[in-house]
Design an enzyme around this catalytic site. Structure first.
Site, mmCIF file in Angstrom:
data_model
loop_
_atom_site.group_PDB
_atom_site.id
_atom_site.type_symbol
_atom_site.label_atom_id
_atom_site.label_comp_id
_atom_site.label_asym_id
_atom_site.label_seq_id
_atom_site.Cartn_x
_atom_site.Cartn_y
_atom_site.Cartn_z
ATOM 1 N N ARG A 199 0.878 -1.181 0.000
ATOM 2 C CA ARG A 199 0.000 0.000 0.000
ATOM 3 C C ARG A 199 0.905 1.218 0.000
ATOM 4 N NH1 ARG A 199 -5.204 1.195 3.737
ATOM 5 N NH2 ARG A 199 -5.999 -0.196 2.136
ATOM 6 N N HIS A 208 -7.488 0.754 -6.132
ATOM 7 C CA HIS A 208 -7.637 -0.155 -4.976
ATOM 8 C C HIS A 208 -8.251 -1.457 -5.504
ATOM 9 C CE1 HIS A 208 -7.699 -1.523 -1.008
ATOM 10 N NE2 HIS A 208 -8.570 -0.715 -0.433
ATOM 11 N N GLN A 229 -9.921 -4.169 -3.220
ATOM 12 C CA GLN A 229 -11.246 -3.762 -2.732
ATOM 13 C C GLN A 229 -12.311 -4.072 -3.789
ATOM 14 O OE1 GLN A 229 -12.087 -2.212 0.372
ATOM 15 N NE2 GLN A 229 -14.091 -2.811 -0.367
ATOM 16 N N ASP A 289 -17.545 6.344 -0.838
ATOM 17 C CA ASP A 289 -16.273 6.244 -0.110
ATOM 18 C C ASP A 289 -16.045 7.596 0.562
ATOM 19 O OD1 ASP A 289 -13.725 5.530 0.787
ATOM 20 O OD2 ASP A 289 -12.759 5.822 -1.161
ATOM 21 N N CYS A 299 -16.507 0.972 1.104
ATOM 22 C CA CYS A 299 -15.303 0.161 1.347
ATOM 23 C C CYS A 299 -14.842 0.231 2.796
ATOM 24 C CB CYS A 299 -14.179 0.608 0.414
ATOM 25 S SG CYS A 299 -13.743 2.347 0.635
ATOM 26 N N ARG A 317 -13.052 -9.115 1.723
ATOM 27 C CA ARG A 317 -11.646 -8.806 1.435
ATOM 28 C C ARG A 317 -10.792 -10.054 1.669
ATOM 29 N NH1 ARG A 317 -9.832 -3.589 1.635
ATOM 30 N NH2 ARG A 317 -7.945 -4.565 0.817
HETATM 31 N N1 CP Z 1 -11.137 -0.632 2.755
HETATM 32 C C1 CP Z 1 -9.851 -0.630 3.129
HETATM 33 O O1 CP Z 1 -8.918 -0.787 2.333
HETATM 34 O O2 CP Z 1 -9.679 -0.453 4.473
HETATM 35 P P1 CP Z 1 -8.318 -0.229 5.238
HETATM 36 O O3 CP Z 1 -7.792 1.148 4.853
HETATM 37 O O4 CP Z 1 -8.677 -0.308 6.698
HETATM 38 O O5 CP Z 1 -7.332 -1.283 4.836
HETATM 39 N N1 NVA Z 2 -10.194 6.405 -0.843
HETATM 40 C C1 NVA Z 2 -9.762 5.974 0.456
HETATM 41 C C2 NVA Z 2 -9.914 4.489 0.603
HETATM 42 C C3 NVA Z 2 -9.548 3.939 1.935
HETATM 43 C C4 NVA Z 2 -9.688 2.451 2.016
HETATM 44 C C5 NVA Z 2 -8.314 6.390 0.680
HETATM 45 O O1 NVA Z 2 -7.505 6.267 -0.253
HETATM 46 O O2 NVA Z 2 -7.993 6.847 1.774
#
Ligand code: CP
Ligand code: NVA
Length: 312
Positions: A104, A131, A134, A226, A266, A294
């Site tokens: 990430r 993502h 997700q 989101d 999400c 997930r």
């Molecule tokens: N939805 C998601 O990716 O959650 P986290 O940021 O908690 O991993």
């Molecule tokens: N769009 C959000 C998703 C978190 C899972 C972010 O990037 O923070």
């Protein structure tokens, strides 16, 4: 998809996506029955976080352990990466110890540079642009509830962000229609829209972007939102909350969709911002199924990328 990376989601064509979802359902069923299989036995997989995470971190760590692999969970700031070691050198080194790298991070370019440099599969666990893990869990959740994906209408509300981008790619691949309702300045990246339109031409899906939230919700099978302020955008908070407030999922928008429309997010959520607490916790919500899925979708993804690689 064996031995491939999964950095944009485009690595899975319609058939791959269908097979990934079928395998996700199978693994979910086996886990509920207590069937133990260890398809990734003796493998070690690095899971790196340069941004916070609850779901991704725990679902990868638990899922990999359930499949017999050893997850090596790392925080970017505790690595030499945080002190200026290049992503390419990091990738080359990790590939000498590990059978795959899950990461990430911020820039998509950085993730793709890692994938180029590392001689093992690299998986996107969220970037500023995408993502895709997700989106796999989201497609799984819709398929579980509706039996299929093609021809359904998914309406996304709010910021045209990383989650929206991956949904556009997955929906267009699967032949699912998707309408994004958002204000000017918060539309999805035009490059991603172009990719989704190209995929939609093949699958028969319709992709649309509108400022009209009611038109987006009309007869929708699923409503999705989101957060309005993604990780890394904290300085823009006030402007974002103002611009995006007409795109909240509330009872009025839900009433415009089909009566049994799925409400999706999400997570993490900000109740009262992008979605009301009543809708998030209401009878149409499948939000916590998405979170659970997930685990199952990522297990299917990792098995598909890794199985029969035979270690290093
Ligand atoms: N939805 C998601 O990716 O959650 P986290 O940021 O908690 O991993
Ligand atoms: N769009 C959000 C998703 C978190 C899972 C972010 O990037 O923070």
């Amino acid at each position: 998809m064996k031995g491939k990376d999964f950095v944009t989601g485009l690595e899975a064509d319609a058939l791959d996506l269908d097979e990934l979802l079928a395998l996700s359902l199978q693994l979910k069923e086996e886990q509920k029955k207590g069937v133990e299989t260890q398809p990734l036995k003796n493998m070690s997989i690095a899971v790196i976080f340069e941004k916070p995470s609850t779901r991704t971190r725990v679902s990868f760590e638990v899922g990999l352990a359930q499949m017999g692999a050893h997850p090596v969970v790392l925080s970017g700031r505790d690595m030499q990466l945080g002190r200026g070691e290049t992503i390419e050198d990091t990738g080359r080194v990790l590939a000498r110890y590990c059978d795959a790298i899950v990461i990430r991070t911020f820039a998509q370019d950085k993730l793709e540079a890692l994938a180029q440099a590392a001689a093992v599969p690299v998986v996107n666990a969220l970037s500023d642009l995408y993502h895709p893990c997700q989106a796999l869990a989201d497609m799984l959740t819709i398929r579980e509830r509706r039996g299929g994906l093609a021809g359904l209408k998914l309406a996304y509300f709010g910021d045209g962000n990383n989650v929206c981008h991956s949904l556009l790619i997955a929906a267009a691949t699967a032949g699912m229609n998707m309408t994004v309702a958002c204000p000017d300045g918060y539309q999805p990246d035009p490059k991603v829209i172009a990719i989704a339109n190209r995929l939609a031409e093949e699958s028969g899906a319709e992709i649309a972007v509108t400022e009209d939230a009611s038109a987006a919700a009309d007869k929708a099978d699923a409503l999705y939102t989101d957060v309005w302020v993604s990780m890394g955008q904290e300085a823009e908070k006030d402007a974002r909350l103002t611009a995006l407030s007409p795109y909240r999922i509330d009872e009025a928008i839900l009433a415009t969709a089909k009566a049994d429309a799925l409400v999706m997010h999400c997570l993490p959520a900000h109740r009262g911002e992008e979605i009301t607490g009543a809708v998030l916790d209401g009878p149409n919500s499948v939000i916590f199924d998405q979170a659970e899925n997930r685990l199952h979708a990522q297990k299917a993804l990792m098995v598909t990328l890794m199985e029969q690689r035979g270690g290093r």
